[in-house]
Each structure stands twice: as structure tokens, then as C-alpha cells.
Design an enzyme around this catalytic site. Structure first.
Site, PDB file in Angstrom:
ATOM      1  N   CYS A  32      -4.796   2.629  -3.630  1.00  0.00           N
ATOM      2  CA  CYS A  32      -3.571   3.106  -2.965  1.00  0.00           C
ATOM      3  C   CYS A  32      -2.417   2.132  -3.176  1.00  0.00           C
ATOM      4  O   CYS A  32      -1.596   1.930  -2.286  1.00  0.00           O
ATOM      5  CB  CYS A  32      -3.788   3.352  -1.479  1.00  0.00           C
ATOM      6  SG  CYS A  32      -4.929   4.688  -1.169  1.00  0.00           S
TER       7      CYS A  32
ATOM      8  N   LYS B 182     -10.310  -1.183  10.581  1.00  0.00           N
ATOM      9  CA  LYS B 182     -10.471  -2.311   9.659  1.00  0.00           C
ATOM     10  C   LYS B 182     -10.827  -3.596  10.414  1.00  0.00           C
ATOM     11  O   LYS B 182     -11.023  -4.644   9.810  1.00  0.00           O
ATOM     12  CB  LYS B 182      -9.188  -2.508   8.845  1.00  0.00           C
ATOM     13  CG  LYS B 182      -8.918  -1.365   7.856  1.00  0.00           C
ATOM     14  CD  LYS B 182      -7.774  -1.704   6.936  1.00  0.00           C
ATOM     15  CE  LYS B 182      -7.149  -0.496   6.278  1.00  0.00           C
ATOM     16  NZ  LYS B 182      -7.963   0.119   5.226  1.00  0.00           N
TER      17      LYS B 182
ATOM     18  N   GLN C 196      -4.308  -5.656   6.652  1.00  0.00           N
ATOM     19  CA  GLN C 196      -5.250  -6.567   5.997  1.00  0.00           C
ATOM     20  C   GLN C 196      -5.149  -7.995   6.529  1.00  0.00           C
ATOM     21  O   GLN C 196      -5.804  -8.898   6.007  1.00  0.00           O
ATOM     22  CB  GLN C 196      -5.021  -6.566   4.475  1.00  0.00           C
ATOM     23  CG  GLN C 196      -5.157  -5.211   3.826  1.00  0.00           C
ATOM     24  CD  GLN C 196      -6.586  -4.667   3.867  1.00  0.00           C
ATOM     25  OE1 GLN C 196      -7.546  -5.398   4.092  1.00  0.00           O
ATOM     26  NE2 GLN C 196      -6.727  -3.355   3.675  1.00  0.00           N
TER      27      GLN C 196
ATOM     28  N   ASP D  10       3.188  -4.904   7.599  1.00  0.00           N
ATOM     29  CA  ASP D  10       1.929  -4.164   7.514  1.00  0.00           C
ATOM     30  C   ASP D  10       0.811  -5.188   7.716  1.00  0.00           C
ATOM     31  O   ASP D  10       0.540  -6.014   6.838  1.00  0.00           O
ATOM     32  CB  ASP D  10       1.834  -3.480   6.146  1.00  0.00           C
ATOM     33  CG  ASP D  10       0.485  -2.789   5.935  1.00  0.00           C
ATOM     34  OD1 ASP D  10      -0.428  -2.993   6.749  1.00  0.00           O
ATOM     35  OD2 ASP D  10       0.351  -2.069   4.931  1.00  0.00           O
TER      36      ASP D  10
ATOM     37  N   HIS E 212       0.873  -1.178   0.000  1.00  0.00           N
ATOM     38  CA  HIS E 212       0.000   0.000   0.000  1.00  0.00           C
ATOM     39  C   HIS E 212       0.910   1.228   0.000  1.00  0.00           C
ATOM     40  O   HIS E 212       2.037   1.173   0.505  1.00  0.00           O
ATOM     41  CB  HIS E 212      -0.832  -0.062   1.289  1.00  0.00           C
ATOM     42  CG  HIS E 212      -1.919   0.948   1.412  1.00  0.00           C
ATOM     43  ND1 HIS E 212      -1.657   2.265   1.731  1.00  0.00           N
ATOM     44  CD2 HIS E 212      -3.257   0.836   1.301  1.00  0.00           C
ATOM     45  CE1 HIS E 212      -2.818   2.914   1.791  1.00  0.00           C
ATOM     46  NE2 HIS E 212      -3.807   2.076   1.533  1.00  0.00           N
TER      47      HIS E 212
END
Lengths: 138, 414
Positions: free
Chosen positions: B372, B235, B212, B209, B132
Site C-alpha cells: 500500500c 496493529k 507503525q 500517521d 501509506h
């Protein structure tokens, strides 16, 4: 036909279409038919939205402006087609003074939102800028 | 609707009961029932989270960490309990390793700014091609500030990263590798544990990261052995504006403060300021103590469902979605078959903006555009994609509606 008569014609096309999808079908059909002379599909004629691209060109002859436009998305292209239809064949002054109320009346106001980022506002501005430029040549 | 392996008898979770916790899922848009499939951008919030926020404001609102009074101590306790919930959720060793931030983006920026201070000209940072922008741009800014070199770990035609390719990029100049555990566009799940071994073998640190991944399957930072993990509250059914940076204690200890202000100091004089202990060293200013409490409510909610159950259910749902999408003529689905959370696709020549607009008017919320992740778009030579992404409250019927709606939209572009 005046600019307002052309707008009213388009509004009439949309009247009676209650379903959003029917309205969009009308726009998409216009978008798919809307082409620009390939020689004008250049970066100089490009208006870039966040998600769509629109190319616009205008010619000026006999005191009247004629527009051409095309988009890589059918919905933006359809809106461009309506603008071309409404504004072409008019004097720069008429175009500069035009109040484009049809967008609101056919229920597409959401597409004027800057957050929509489809370049529609920029498209209208660019068409008026052409008129301003042609007007100053007079 | 389509053939596919959806286990109708899946009974570990009562999805209809879960849906009742999310009032927005009963709403209509354009007179059609809302089908919310933009969960990779943000999830909806259950009553438990929203009620926690209002209860905090109505009955427990006071600034944390400095008040002697009852309310302040209550608020402080809730804030620190939230930190403990986060620690437990990702199995960190200590709450000293849990820094509250505004979200994944700020977490990564914190590391790029603070750990970045320790880098010298000529040092290298590796980022994967599927990151991202939040995990690319902070490193680019650092590269231009500190004269370090940014290297890109590329994925293959299916959108899969290969550890051998990373090995080829590693050198004794590499100080940090930044990679998503799960791609926000392709759904690829990267083998973090294996990556950590390779990265540590080269003497570098690993930043993951987790934006997700944490919402979708169990993430255990001790098992993964990553040095940093960043994720966002919004999220994972939590509020916007609160996120987490996990960092190994010994790594965070060596890093200079990120921002200066209240909370993060030990003692201030004009001659010299000493800094607070971890994690407060990295939390300047009044923290979002309402957000942290609501994040705890969200994590409690997920824990009560069982993150393993969430993972198992969503995995079926995504499998079913991919299977159904694959039957659509002229569809291009991007990313590997084995994936989590998302399906990004294009149908024939239809522009993603056009398809997204029509789906919107059919009540379906999907994302369109570059998500993104422009380098990912570039790799597939497209300007954008349509992305449908699931959460635990989505149903097989909603996937069927998505598929029917795509087919209906396709008929409009002939």
C-alpha cells in the site's frame, strides 16, 4: 494425446511428491523454462494479477490452437507452462469443453482462489477466450 | 546463526512467557511451526484481549451513553475508561482529544473531510513520499474536491526524509503536512518533533500517521507537539475495527462534524441541530464500545510489559534481522540501517510473490507486494518487495528460521 491424457501426465509427475517444496520446485523449473516470443510481450497480451504478470498469445493453424505464455513470476509461469502443455494442439471446441481438473489434483487449488490474485483464473479464462474466438472464425 | 548483536541475556522481558499469551503462535501451517512476521499488517492478539471481548459480550453488553440502566452505565464506564487509557498511553492533555474511529485510515479521512472543509482553492497540503496510501488518497480526494494543491516531500536514496527539503516546500499557502512517524515499508523513523516546529513556524498543522510507531516505541503527543495523530488498534495487539484520532482540543473545536447521527448531537430540530462536545462531535452512531474496551486491554498489556522494554527488545531483533539479511548474497534491503519494525527486501531476480509463496510453505508469514505504498515502490523502481515485520513476541530463533528459509528458497530458483 487428449487434454485429459496431458493432464494425467502432469498429475503423474506430481504424484509421490509429499513435500510442498518438491511440488513447487517442479512448477518453478517449468516456469523458468517457459518463454513467449518477445514480440508478444506487449500490453495487449498482458494479464495483470495483483502481484504477477502473465503474457499469453495463441496461434491457430490446421484447426488446432497453439499457446505461448510467460510470467514475471516463476510460480505463475510454471502454472502457465502446464496450461500451455495441456491445451496446445487441440481444437477450439476441445479447449472450450476442457475440464481442467489437474490443478485441484496436484494440490494447487489455492492458486485458483481469486484472493490469491496471481492471475491464474484470468490466465485460464484468456486461453479459453482465444478458443472461443477461433471457434467463431470457423 | 549469523553474526550479530543479539543480547542473549536480555532479561527485561520473558519472551517465551509472552508467547504463551498468544495461542496462535503455537499453531502450525503446512505442518511447520508458524513464524509470524507480518506484524506491520496486523499483530496477533493475546488472551487478555480476546477474553475481554467475550466477557464484554457475555456480561457487559449494552449501548453506551444513553441508558439509565446498570448495564449501560457499566458499558459506558468501560468505554470512557478506554478513552482515558488511550489518553494516558499517548500522553494527550484530555480525553476530549481522543476520538475513536475504525482505524488509522478512517482517522485520516476524518481530518481530510472535516479539516478539509476549512480549506480554500489554492491552499496546499504536503504529504511525504513514503506515506501509506491511507495518507495519500484522502488528500488527493480532498484536492480534487476543494481545488487545493498536493505537494510531495521526497525522501533520499536511503529512504530518509530531510527537514530542509520540507522547508523548501513550505509556503504561506500550506495548511497541513501529513507524514508517517515510521514508514510501513522502509522502517524509517521521522523526526516528528523537529518537523512540528518547522510546520508550525510556517503556520500549518501537522498530521502524524502513527500506525507503525505507536505499537513500537513511546509516543508522547505533547512532546511531539503534533496537531493530529492517527493509529490503529489491531496493529498494537488490539482488535480490528477500532482506531484512534488524537487531535489538539483547540484544533478539533474549530473543525466541523465529520458524520451525522446519534451520539454526536446536542439538540436536534428540523430548523437547527446543535452538536455535542468533544470528542463526541466526531463519533456519530453507536461507537464500537466492545472494541474500545478490548483496545484498553491491549494497551494495558503493552503497558504492563513496558513500551520502553518493547522498543528496546524489538530494536535488537530488527538490528539482528537486518544484520543477518545483509549477509545473504544478492540481497537488496530497502531503507536506512537505523529503523524500526520492518525489513523490506528483494533477493537477486526472485520475484517477491515467488519468494513469499515459498516462505509461506516453510511456515513463514511475510508480506509481498507494494505494501500500500506504490509511490515508495516507484521511488526504488520496483513493483514490489518482501517485507518481514516484527512484534514483541518474535524471537531470534524465528529470525534464524527466516534467514535459513530464504536461503533454501534461493536454491529453488537456479
Amino acid at each position: 494425446m487428449t487434454i485429459n491424457e496431458a493432464q494425467d501426465n502432469i498429475i503423474a509427475d506430481f504424484e509421490g511428491l509429499d513435500d510442498w517444496l518438491d511440488k513447487y520446485q517442479l512448477i518453478i523449473d517449468r516456469g523458468m523454462a517457459q518463454k513467449i516470443d518477445p514480440q508478444y510481450k506487449t500490453p495487449q497480451h498482458l494479464i495483470e494479477g495483483c502481484q504477477s504478470k502473465v503474457w499469453i498469445h495463441a496461434d491457430y493453424a490446421d484447426g488446432k490452437v497453439t499457446y505461448q505464455a510467460e510470467s514475471n513470476t516463476e510460480i505463475a509461469g510454471g502454472i502457465a507452462a502446464m496450461l500451455v502443455e495441456i491445451l496446445s494442439g487441440h481444437t477450439p471446441r476441445e479447449i472450450m469443453d476442457a475440464d481442467l481438473y489437474f490443478i485441484d489434483r496436484i494440490g494447487l487449488k489455492e492458486h485458483l482462489s481469486p484472493t490469491r490474485s496471481n492471475g491464474m483464473l484470468a490466465m485460464m479464462k484468456q486461453m479459453k477466450l482465444y478458443a472461443i474466438a477461433f471457434n467463431s472464425v470457423n | 546463526m549469523c553474526e550479530g548483536g543479539f543480547n542473549q541475556s536480555y532479561d527485561m522481558l520473558d519472551i517465551n512467557k509472552i508467547r504463551e499469551d498468544f495461542p496462535i503462535l503455537g499453531d502450525t501451517v503446512y505442518n511447520r511451526p508458524l513464524v509470524y512476521l507480518d506484524n506491520a499488517a496486523t499483530t496477533q492478539k493475546p488472551r487478555q484481549v480476546v477474553e475481554c471481548i467475550s466477557q464484554c459480550y457475555y456480561h457487559r453488553n449494552a449501548n453506551v451513553h444513553r441508558g439509565v440502566h446498570y448495564l449501560s452505565q457499566e458499558a459506558t464506564e468501560a468505554h470512557e475508561q478506554a478513552r482515558e487509557s488511550v489518553r494516558s498511553f499517548i500522553n494527550a492533555r484530555s480525553t476530549s482529544e481522543i476520538v475513536f474511529t475504525r482505524g488509522t485510515t478512517e482517522s485520516i479521512n476524518l481530518v481530510a473531510s472535516s479539516f478539509g472543509e476549512t480549506l480554500k482553492e489554492g491552499d496546499e497540503v504536503i504529504v511525504s513520499q513514503m506515506e501509506h496510501h491511507s495518507d495519500i488518497v484522502p488528500w488527493q480526494l480532498l484536492a480534487s474536491r476543494r481545488g487545493i494543491r498536493l505537494k510531495v516531500w521526497k525522501f533520499d536514496a536511503d529512504g530518509v526524509l530531510h527537514v530542509d527539503d520540507l522547508k523548501a516546500l513550505l509556503s504561506d499557502r500550506v495548511r497541513l503536512v501529513a507524514v508517517a512517524q515510521a514508514s510501513n515499508t522502509l522502517g524509517t523513523v521521522n523526526p516528528i518533533k523537529e518537523i512540528a516546529t518547522v510546520v508550525h513556524g510556517a503556520g500549518a498543522l501537522l498530521l502524524v500517521d502513527g500506525a507503525q510507531s505507536v505499537p513500537h516505541f513511546p509516543v508522547d503527543v505533547r512532546d511531539l507537539d503534533c496537531d493530529f495523530l492517527a493509529f490503529s488498534g489491531h496493529k498494537i495487539y488490539g482488535p480490528t475495527g477500532i482506531g484512534v484520532l488524537y487531535g489538539k482540543e483547540q484544533v478539533l473545536e474549530r473543525m466541523p462534524p465529520y458524520q451525522g447521527g446519534g451520539e454526536m448531537i446536542d439538540h436536534v430540530t428540523f430548523e437547527k441541530t446543535t452538536f455535542n462536545v468533544l470528542p463526541y462531535k466526531f463519533e456519530a452512531g453507536t461507537p464500537d464500545f466492545i472494541g474500545s474496551a478490548a483496545l484498553k486491554a491491549a494497551l494495558d498489556y503493552v503497558s504492563a510489559l513496558g513500551i520502553e522494554n518493547v522498543a528496546a527488545y524489538e530494536s535488537q531483533l530488527v538490528d539482528y534481522m537486518i544484520g543477518c539479511l545483509a549477509e545473504i548474497p544478492q540481497i537488496r534491503i530497502f531503507g536506512p540501517r537505523q529503523r524500526i519494525g520492518v525489513a523490506s527486501f528483494l533477493v537477486g531476480e526472485i520475484h517477491p510473490y515467488d519468494l513469499g509463496t515459498i516462505l509461506d510453505h516453510l511456515g513463514i508469514a511475510v508480506r509481498t507486494g507494494h505494501h500500500c505504498a506504490q509511490p515508495t515502490m516507484d521511488a526504488f523502481k520496483v513493483d514490489g518487495m518482501v517485507r518481514a515485520s516484527v512484534a514483541v513476541y518474535n524471537t531470534k530463533e524465528e529470525i534464524d528460521t527466516l534467514i535459513e528459509s530464504i536461503m533454501r528458497a534461493m536454491r529453488m530458483f537456479h
